[in-house]
Design a protein around this motif. Structure first.
Motif, PDB file in Angstrom:
ATOM      1  N   TYR A 164     -23.573  20.062  -1.096  1.00  0.00           N
ATOM      2  CA  TYR A 164     -22.337  20.448  -0.420  1.00  0.00           C
ATOM      3  C   TYR A 164     -21.342  19.300  -0.269  1.00  0.00           C
ATOM      4  O   TYR A 164     -20.285  19.498   0.333  1.00  0.00           O
ATOM      5  CB  TYR A 164     -22.668  21.058   0.944  1.00  0.00           C
ATOM      6  CG  TYR A 164     -23.553  22.280   0.817  1.00  0.00           C
ATOM      7  CD1 TYR A 164     -23.045  23.493   0.352  1.00  0.00           C
ATOM      8  CD2 TYR A 164     -24.912  22.216   1.106  1.00  0.00           C
ATOM      9  CE1 TYR A 164     -23.855  24.611   0.208  1.00  0.00           C
ATOM     10  CE2 TYR A 164     -25.739  23.330   0.968  1.00  0.00           C
ATOM     11  CZ  TYR A 164     -25.202  24.519   0.513  1.00  0.00           C
ATOM     12  OH  TYR A 164     -26.009  25.616   0.352  1.00  0.00           O
ATOM     13  N   GLY A 165     -21.651  18.132  -0.815  1.00  0.00           N
ATOM     14  CA  GLY A 165     -20.687  17.047  -0.888  1.00  0.00           C
ATOM     15  C   GLY A 165     -20.363  16.386   0.434  1.00  0.00           C
ATOM     16  O   GLY A 165     -21.097  16.486   1.422  1.00  0.00           O
ATOM     17  N   ASP A 166     -19.186  15.731   0.434  1.00  0.00           N
ATOM     18  CA  ASP A 166     -18.803  14.919   1.588  1.00  0.00           C
ATOM     19  C   ASP A 166     -18.515  15.764   2.823  1.00  0.00           C
ATOM     20  O   ASP A 166     -18.586  15.260   3.945  1.00  0.00           O
ATOM     21  CB  ASP A 166     -17.567  14.083   1.243  1.00  0.00           C
ATOM     22  CG  ASP A 166     -17.896  12.961   0.269  1.00  0.00           C
ATOM     23  OD1 ASP A 166     -19.086  12.613   0.135  1.00  0.00           O
ATOM     24  OD2 ASP A 166     -16.961  12.440  -0.366  1.00  0.00           O
ATOM     25  N   ARG A 167     -18.175  17.034   2.636  1.00  0.00           N
ATOM     26  CA  ARG A 167     -17.897  17.867   3.815  1.00  0.00           C
ATOM     27  C   ARG A 167     -19.155  18.006   4.676  1.00  0.00           C
ATOM     28  O   ARG A 167     -19.083  17.951   5.904  1.00  0.00           O
ATOM     29  CB  ARG A 167     -17.399  19.253   3.397  1.00  0.00           C
ATOM     30  CG  ARG A 167     -16.912  20.068   4.581  1.00  0.00           C
ATOM     31  CD  ARG A 167     -16.290  21.390   4.168  1.00  0.00           C
ATOM     32  NE  ARG A 167     -15.752  22.092   5.330  1.00  0.00           N
ATOM     33  CZ  ARG A 167     -15.249  23.314   5.299  1.00  0.00           C
ATOM     34  NH1 ARG A 167     -15.209  23.971   4.139  1.00  0.00           N
ATOM     35  NH2 ARG A 167     -14.787  23.879   6.392  1.00  0.00           N
ATOM     36  N   ALA A 168     -20.288  18.170   4.019  1.00  0.00           N
ATOM     37  CA  ALA A 168     -21.540  18.236   4.775  1.00  0.00           C
ATOM     38  C   ALA A 168     -21.902  16.858   5.325  1.00  0.00           C
ATOM     39  O   ALA A 168     -22.343  16.733   6.472  1.00  0.00           O
ATOM     40  CB  ALA A 168     -22.660  18.770   3.890  1.00  0.00           C
ATOM     41  N   ARG A 169     -21.715  15.833   4.531  1.00  0.00           N
ATOM     42  CA  ARG A 169     -22.052  14.481   4.983  1.00  0.00           C
ATOM     43  C   ARG A 169     -21.237  14.092   6.220  1.00  0.00           C
ATOM     44  O   ARG A 169     -21.715  13.331   7.078  1.00  0.00           O
ATOM     45  CB  ARG A 169     -21.794  13.478   3.852  1.00  0.00           C
ATOM     46  CG  ARG A 169     -22.415  12.108   4.078  1.00  0.00           C
ATOM     47  CD  ARG A 169     -21.924  11.113   3.032  1.00  0.00           C
ATOM     48  NE  ARG A 169     -22.362  11.445   1.694  1.00  0.00           N
ATOM     49  CZ  ARG A 169     -23.536  11.089   1.164  1.00  0.00           C
ATOM     50  NH1 ARG A 169     -24.394  10.405   1.893  1.00  0.00           N
ATOM     51  NH2 ARG A 169     -23.847  11.395  -0.072  1.00  0.00           N
ATOM     52  N   ALA A 170     -19.997  14.596   6.297  1.00  0.00           N
ATOM     53  CA  ALA A 170     -19.112  14.220   7.403  1.00  0.00           C
ATOM     54  C   ALA A 170     -19.404  14.960   8.699  1.00  0.00           C
ATOM     55  O   ALA A 170     -18.844  14.620   9.749  1.00  0.00           O
ATOM     56  CB  ALA A 170     -17.661  14.463   6.989  1.00  0.00           C
ATOM     57  N   LEU A 171     -20.266  15.964   8.658  1.00  0.00           N
ATOM     58  CA  LEU A 171     -20.566  16.716   9.880  1.00  0.00           C
ATOM     59  C   LEU A 171     -21.208  15.809  10.924  1.00  0.00           C
ATOM     60  O   LEU A 171     -22.135  15.052  10.628  1.00  0.00           O
ATOM     61  CB  LEU A 171     -21.514  17.873   9.579  1.00  0.00           C
ATOM     62  CG  LEU A 171     -20.947  19.073   8.816  1.00  0.00           C
ATOM     63  CD1 LEU A 171     -22.082  20.038   8.455  1.00  0.00           C
ATOM     64  CD2 LEU A 171     -19.883  19.794   9.643  1.00  0.00           C
ATOM     65  N   ALA A 172     -20.707  15.899  12.140  1.00  0.00           N
ATOM     66  CA  ALA A 172     -21.376  15.238  13.261  1.00  0.00           C
ATOM     67  C   ALA A 172     -22.490  16.157  13.755  1.00  0.00           C
ATOM     68  O   ALA A 172     -22.573  17.324  13.384  1.00  0.00           O
ATOM     69  CB  ALA A 172     -20.379  14.962  14.376  1.00  0.00           C
ATOM     70  N   PHE A 173     -23.348  15.600  14.619  1.00  0.00           N
ATOM     71  CA  PHE A 173     -24.437  16.393  15.172  1.00  0.00           C
ATOM     72  C   PHE A 173     -23.867  17.593  15.930  1.00  0.00           C
ATOM     73  O   PHE A 173     -22.950  17.489  16.717  1.00  0.00           O
ATOM     74  CB  PHE A 173     -25.276  15.528  16.096  1.00  0.00           C
ATOM     75  CG  PHE A 173     -26.605  16.127  16.464  1.00  0.00           C
ATOM     76  CD1 PHE A 173     -27.498  16.535  15.500  1.00  0.00           C
ATOM     77  CD2 PHE A 173     -26.967  16.250  17.796  1.00  0.00           C
ATOM     78  CE1 PHE A 173     -28.726  17.066  15.834  1.00  0.00           C
ATOM     79  CE2 PHE A 173     -28.199  16.770  18.150  1.00  0.00           C
ATOM     80  CZ  PHE A 173     -29.077  17.185  17.163  1.00  0.00           C
ATOM     81  N   TYR A 174     -24.431  18.748  15.678  1.00  0.00           N
ATOM     82  CA  TYR A 174     -23.987  20.002  16.282  1.00  0.00           C
ATOM     83  C   TYR A 174     -22.576  20.393  15.863  1.00  0.00           C
ATOM     84  O   TYR A 174     -21.763  20.877  16.658  1.00  0.00           O
ATOM     85  CB  TYR A 174     -24.165  19.991  17.798  1.00  0.00           C
ATOM     86  CG  TYR A 174     -25.554  20.486  18.173  1.00  0.00           C
ATOM     87  CD1 TYR A 174     -26.683  19.813  17.720  1.00  0.00           C
ATOM     88  CD2 TYR A 174     -25.730  21.631  18.919  1.00  0.00           C
ATOM     89  CE1 TYR A 174     -27.959  20.287  17.993  1.00  0.00           C
ATOM     90  CE2 TYR A 174     -27.004  22.111  19.205  1.00  0.00           C
ATOM     91  CZ  TYR A 174     -28.106  21.436  18.732  1.00  0.00           C
ATOM     92  OH  TYR A 174     -29.356  21.913  18.997  1.00  0.00           O
ATOM     93  N   GLU A 175     -22.269  20.200  14.598  1.00  0.00           N
ATOM     94  CA  GLU A 175     -21.067  20.715  13.974  1.00  0.00           C
ATOM     95  C   GLU A 175     -21.472  21.482  12.718  1.00  0.00           C
ATOM     96  O   GLU A 175     -22.494  21.177  12.097  1.00  0.00           O
ATOM     97  CB  GLU A 175     -20.103  19.590  13.586  1.00  0.00           C
ATOM     98  CG  GLU A 175     -19.410  18.928  14.759  1.00  0.00           C
ATOM     99  CD  GLU A 175     -18.426  17.867  14.314  1.00  0.00           C
ATOM    100  OE1 GLU A 175     -17.719  17.328  15.176  1.00  0.00           O
ATOM    101  OE2 GLU A 175     -18.362  17.569  13.098  1.00  0.00           O
ATOM    102  N   GLY A 176     -20.654  22.459  12.338  1.00  0.00           N
ATOM    103  CA  GLY A 176     -20.938  23.228  11.138  1.00  0.00           C
ATOM    104  C   GLY A 176     -19.679  23.848  10.583  1.00  0.00           C
ATOM    105  O   GLY A 176     -18.594  23.755  11.175  1.00  0.00           O
ATOM    106  N   TYR A 177     -19.810  24.473   9.438  1.00  0.00           N
ATOM    107  CA  TYR A 177     -18.686  25.202   8.844  1.00  0.00           C
ATOM    108  C   TYR A 177     -19.240  26.327   7.989  1.00  0.00           C
ATOM    109  O   TYR A 177     -20.363  26.269   7.496  1.00  0.00           O
ATOM    110  CB  TYR A 177     -17.815  24.259   8.001  1.00  0.00           C
ATOM    111  CG  TYR A 177     -18.499  23.684   6.787  1.00  0.00           C
ATOM    112  CD1 TYR A 177     -18.519  24.361   5.569  1.00  0.00           C
ATOM    113  CD2 TYR A 177     -19.148  22.455   6.857  1.00  0.00           C
ATOM    114  CE1 TYR A 177     -19.156  23.838   4.448  1.00  0.00           C
ATOM    115  CE2 TYR A 177     -19.791  21.914   5.758  1.00  0.00           C
ATOM    116  CZ  TYR A 177     -19.789  22.611   4.557  1.00  0.00           C
ATOM    117  OH  TYR A 177     -20.436  22.090   3.459  1.00  0.00           O
ATOM    118  N   GLU A 178     -18.429  27.359   7.819  1.00  0.00           N
ATOM    119  CA  GLU A 178     -18.807  28.441   6.923  1.00  0.00           C
ATOM    120  C   GLU A 178     -17.795  28.535   5.800  1.00  0.00           C
ATOM    121  O   GLU A 178     -16.605  28.231   5.992  1.00  0.00           O
ATOM    122  CB  GLU A 178     -18.939  29.771   7.665  1.00  0.00           C
ATOM    123  CG  GLU A 178     -17.701  30.277   8.344  1.00  0.00           C
ATOM    124  CD  GLU A 178     -17.920  31.629   9.030  1.00  0.00           C
ATOM    125  OE1 GLU A 178     -18.979  32.252   8.853  1.00  0.00           O
ATOM    126  OE2 GLU A 178     -17.008  32.049   9.766  1.00  0.00           O
TER     127      GLU A 178
END
Length: 377
Positions: A164-178
């Motif tokens: 999922y690339g940098d978008r997943a890597r940039a997630l902080a703890f307890y963050e997400g996206y759909e």
């Protein structure tokens, strides 16, 4: 009632469990893998590398409509209305008595709120949610159409970033996206239940096997392995994370369970608000604490705890602390016996084992970005 094989549900990943040598057992109405190569090895894989759990037995309930966020906020003790898009909140959902109906994750996804609940509680939770949301809010049962993998361990980011690339890597703890829609819908969040860094990936059931194969291909250079429920329990117990049905239920309130940080009494209202406020004002009569046992005997749920020769509490969960190298447990204790460092005895079948009260988490060296617990399974 005994769970029979014919009555058990299978997750979309079932063929991969069988192909991987998973030992399948009944769990919360599902046929799930308890282990593959063994609990100790799988526990250490997650603590030092990366492992994959099938958590598709968890239940998904989506609230939609303009009032969805406010309706979710009424259901749970945490703040899930005025939060940023993509934020994930761990929170109890309580009865008016303050007893815990379930502990769950709430995802803020635009105006929607996605509730991820425990498998064994799904039917109860769905009915409770439907009974307590206002007209105009639609409750959507997404359970059967959703598959979920938890990728956990200090090397999880490297695996998930390949997918999922940098978008997943940039997630902080307890963050997400759909992203996507229909059969191409995917939800990625940086969440977990192990005490290690990790992600949870949700897809439609039709895409489950393809996801499994992609995850294991991406994780092959890092030694990725499938992990069963047995190691999931030892990992969460070292962290002192609550397991619904063992450590919390409708007879326990969040404050005595050590979940006061999940309760926003400054909210205008939520189910159980007045009862929990009264507990806070009066003080709890017991506290859920960790125990570190000094001998090799495992403390089983229901075992008595004694302090100064008198009954002082009862064990709710117990197992070997594989990373800690000694048995660990959780127990509700009388306030006077609950201070960390207090020496107690765990009494099992008439035999007493010395133990020391410990604050949670008991394992503090994990790669998780925050020590706060998630939820039970």
């Amino acid at each position: 009632m005994l769970e029979t094989a014919s009555a058990l549900k299978r997750t979309p990943f079932h063929p991969r469990h069988i192909a991987s040598g998973g030992k399948m057992v009944p769990f919360a109405g599902h046929e799930m893998p308890i282990q593959y190569e063994g609990i100790v090895a799988e526990h250490r894989t997650v603590r030092t590398g990366v492992g994959v759990f099938d958590v598709s037995h968890m239940g998904e309930i989506r609230l939609t409509g303009p009032g969805a966020a406010a309706a979710a906020n009424h259901l749970v003790t945490g703040e899930v209305d005025a939060i940023p898009d993509g934020k994930v909140v761990y929170t109890p959902m309580c009865l008016e008595s303050g007893g815990i109906v379930d502990d769950l994750l709430v995802y803020a996804l635009g105006q929607d709120r996605l509730l991820v609940v425990n498998a064994a509680n799904f039917d109860k939770d769905l009915a409770y949610v439907r009974a307590n949301v206002p007209a105009g809010v639609t409750v959507v049962d997404e359970n059967a159409s959703t598959a979920q993998l938890a990728i956990q361990g200090p090397k999880a980011e490297e695996v998930v970033a390949k997918l999922y690339g940098d978008r997943a890597r940039a997630l902080a703890f307890y963050e997400g996206y759909e992203t996507g829609s229909g059969e191409d819908w995917t939800l990625v969040s940086r969440t977990g239940y192990t005490g290690e860094d990790g992600f949870e990936i949700y897809v439609r059931a039709s895409k489950a096997l393809a996801l499994w194969d992609r995850v294991f291909e991406a994780g092959a250079p890092h030694g990725i392995k499938p992990i069963g429920l047995g190691a999931r329990d030892t990992l969460r117990l070292e962290m002192g994370y609550c397991l619904y049905g063992n450590d919390i239920d409708e007879t326990t309130n969040p404050l005595e369970a050590g979940l006061g940080w999940t309760v926003r009494l400054d909210k205008k209202e939520f189910l159980g608000h007045d009862a929990i406020r009264r507990v806070k004002e009066a003080g709890v009569t017991r506290r859920l604490q960790g125990l570190l046992l000094e001998e090799n005997r495992i403390a089983r749920p229901g075992a008595d705890v004694a302090w100064n020769g008198a009954a002082a509490g009862r064990v709710t969960s117990g197992s070997m602390g594989i990373t800690l190298g000694k048995p660990v447990a959780m127990a509700y204790l009388a306030p006077e016996a609950s201070k960390p460092g207090t020496r107690v005895e765990v009494v099992t079948r008439g035999q007493a084992s010395p133990a020391v009260v410990a604050s949670r988490p008991m394992h503090r060296e994990g790669s998780v970005k925050s020590p706060k617990p998630r939820r039970s399974e």
